[in-house]
Design a protein around this motif. Structure first.
Motif, mmCIF file in Angstrom:
data_model
loop_
_atom_site.group_PDB
_atom_site.id
_atom_site.type_symbol
_atom_site.label_atom_id
_atom_site.label_comp_id
_atom_site.label_asym_id
_atom_site.label_seq_id
_atom_site.Cartn_x
_atom_site.Cartn_y
_atom_site.Cartn_z
ATOM 1 N N SER A 91 -11.424 75.074 23.995
ATOM 2 C CA SER A 91 -12.201 73.978 23.421
ATOM 3 C C SER A 91 -12.750 74.416 22.069
ATOM 4 O O SER A 91 -13.158 75.568 21.907
ATOM 5 C CB SER A 91 -13.366 73.598 24.340
ATOM 6 N N MET A 92 -12.746 73.507 21.113
ATOM 7 C CA MET A 92 -13.274 73.783 19.768
ATOM 8 C C MET A 92 -12.613 75.047 19.217
ATOM 9 O O MET A 92 -11.420 75.264 19.406
ATOM 10 C CB MET A 92 -14.803 73.883 19.807
ATOM 11 N N GLY A 93 -13.402 75.886 18.518
ATOM 12 C CA GLY A 93 -12.869 77.154 18.046
ATOM 13 C C GLY A 93 -12.978 78.221 19.123
ATOM 14 O O GLY A 93 -13.788 78.118 20.042
ATOM 15 N N LEU A 94 -12.179 79.281 18.985
ATOM 16 C CA LEU A 94 -12.077 80.307 20.017
ATOM 17 C C LEU A 94 -13.423 80.893 20.417
ATOM 18 O O LEU A 94 -13.668 81.146 21.598
ATOM 19 C CB LEU A 94 -11.144 81.412 19.515
ATOM 20 N N PHE A 95 -14.297 81.141 19.457
ATOM 21 C CA PHE A 95 -15.574 81.805 19.755
ATOM 22 C C PHE A 95 -16.756 80.849 19.797
ATOM 23 O O PHE A 95 -17.905 81.286 19.869
ATOM 24 C CB PHE A 95 -15.832 82.912 18.724
ATOM 25 N N ASP A 96 -16.507 79.553 19.765
ATOM 26 C CA ASP A 96 -17.589 78.576 19.762
ATOM 27 C C ASP A 96 -18.158 78.387 21.159
ATOM 28 O O ASP A 96 -17.420 78.177 22.120
ATOM 29 C CB ASP A 96 -17.102 77.231 19.226
ATOM 30 N N GLY A 97 -19.489 78.437 21.254
ATOM 31 C CA GLY A 97 -20.174 78.218 22.517
ATOM 32 C C GLY A 97 -21.538 77.620 22.260
ATOM 33 O O GLY A 97 -21.870 77.226 21.140
ATOM 34 N N GLY A 105 -22.442 82.549 30.955
ATOM 35 C CA GLY A 105 -22.267 83.029 29.589
ATOM 36 C C GLY A 105 -22.553 81.941 28.582
ATOM 37 O O GLY A 105 -23.338 81.026 28.834
ATOM 38 N N PHE A 106 -21.890 82.008 27.441
ATOM 39 C CA PHE A 106 -22.117 81.052 26.359
ATOM 40 C C PHE A 106 -21.075 79.944 26.328
ATOM 41 O O PHE A 106 -21.144 79.046 25.510
ATOM 42 C CB PHE A 106 -22.150 81.783 25.013
ATOM 43 N N GLY A 107 -20.065 80.034 27.190
ATOM 44 C CA GLY A 107 -19.122 78.934 27.333
ATOM 45 C C GLY A 107 -17.988 78.897 26.339
ATOM 46 O O GLY A 107 -17.294 77.880 26.230
#
Length: 245
Positions: A91-97, A105-107
């Motif tokens: 979802s979204m960018g690889l490291f986006d949470g 975690g941050f999702g």
């Protein structure tokens, strides 16, 4: 879970890069090749899993490292029993949470890939750039050294010359190119966020997915993709990392 099928994560630097088109084409192409493919979606998205089901003929499940604790994540992964390969879509960018931790975690999609042991295949929109795309890919490859980074699929490539120049940059950066998709406006899915277009509302979803699969066969090394999945580690519960300060 030693009998858990291996897999990979399809992700991107941001939304709108074409990763869902790649995901659907890959699900269908591997299914056509006789594999039983288990789709997953990283995060709480409820729209894309219906598209996954249409492509793979197998129900897709969400893996959300922000909302789900370890026991629930483990329970969801058992849905892959009997499959030959798992393919997750980020979802979204690889490291986006999210900004704060949930139960786990941050999702981010990176967290999902780490927990599942999946190497990441990054779909990069190279429109309007060439060698510079390698700097983006290299940054994603190096951002978290613990995350297996398999390579990139170049999307919206304008010409053979554009392809050559972009590949030169990737070669210099030490980034593997797994495929190169020519620019085609007819391959874009209608906007799906916020439930605007759901799978059952697509005017001809089956023809679209068949087209995506044929397009990937022509332009992506499917055997290399399968080899990437074979390098995956088994899912292992782990402490999810804090984002960089």
């Amino acid at each position: 879970m030693t009998d858990f099928p291996k897999g990979l994560m399809i992700s991107a630097p941001s939304s709108g890069t074409g990763k869902t088109t790649v995901m659907l084409g890959l699900l269908r192409a591997l299914t056509e090749d006789g594999l039983t493919v288990q789709p997953f979606k990283s995060g709480p998205d409820y729209i894309d899993p219906a598209f996954h089901f249409a492509a793979a003929g197998r129900a897709s499940f969400n893996l959300d490292t922000w909302a789900m604790d370890g026991a629930l994540l483990d329970a969801v992964t058992t849905q892959a029993q009997g499959a030959d390969i798992c393919i997750g879509e980020g979802s979204m960018g690889l490291f986006d949470g999210v900004a704060t931790r949930g139960q786990s975690g941050f999702g981010s999609s990176a967290e999902t890939a780490l927990r599942m042991g999946w190497p990441v295949v990054l779909v990069i929109d190279v429109g309007g750039q060439a060698q510079s795309a390698a700097a983006t890919a290299l940054g994603f490859k190096m951002y978290n050294p613990d995350l297996p980074f398999a390579g990139v699929i170049l999307n919206r490539v304008a010409s053979p010359r554009h392809d050559r120049l972009t590949r030169l940059g990737m070669e210099r950066a030490g980034v593997t190119v797994l495929g190169s998709l020519p620019r085609r406006g007819d391959l874009a899915l209608p906007e799906r966020h916020l439930g605007l277009i759901q799978a059952v509302e697509h005017p001809d979803l089956e023809a679209a997915i068949a087209g995506y699969a044929a397009f990937l066969r022509e332009n992506v090394d499917l055997e290399a993709i399968r080899a990437v999945a074979r390098t995956a580690a088994a899912p292992t519960p782990r402490a999810l990392p804090n984002p960089p300060a």
